[in-house]
Design an enzyme around this catalytic site. Structure first.
Site, PDB file in Angstrom:
ATOM      1  NE  ARG A  18      -2.056  -1.479   3.407  1.00  0.00           N
ATOM      2  CZ  ARG A  18      -2.373  -1.325   4.744  1.00  0.00           C
ATOM      3  NH1 ARG A  18      -3.522  -1.105   5.135  1.00  0.00           N
ATOM      4  NH2 ARG A  18      -1.529  -1.983   5.551  1.00  0.00           N
ATOM      5  CG  ASN A  36      -4.049  -4.732   2.981  1.00  0.00           C
ATOM      6  OD1 ASN A  36      -3.292  -4.512   1.806  1.00  0.00           O
ATOM      7  ND2 ASN A  36      -3.266  -4.703   4.220  1.00  0.00           N
TER       8      ASN A  36
END
Length: 90
Positions: A18, A36
């Site tokens: 990320r 996620n």
């Protein structure tokens, strides 16, 4: 302008994916978010010029050093212009 929803699968959680995505997106000027998913994938929603989006997708196919990207599914969506920057969502 273009908008895409990208699902990245493989070893992509717990490896800095990320934050890698946020860094790349901000460097190339793409707006949107990364998060996620409960199934182990990473979701990226991004808006920008076509060339910027293509650069982001290319980076997602590689990922950070510790990731193992197995599949990148890209779905084009209608551009909305709803994002001011690129962020990590939880």
């Amino acid at each position: 302008m273009k908008r895409v929803r990208v699902y990245v699968s493989g070893v992509v959680q717990g490896v800095g994916f990320r934050y890698f995505t946020k860094k790349v997106a901000r460097e190339i000027g793409v707006r949107g978010y990364v998060m996620n998913l409960n199934d182990g994938r990473v979701l990226v929603v991004a808006e920008g010029e076509e060339e910027q989006i293509e650069k982001l997708i290319s980076a997602l196919k590689v990922g950070p050093k510790s990731a193992i990207v197995k599949n990148v599914e890209v779905i084009e969506e209608e551009y909305k212009g709803e994002f001011e920057n690129f962020e990590v969502r939880y």
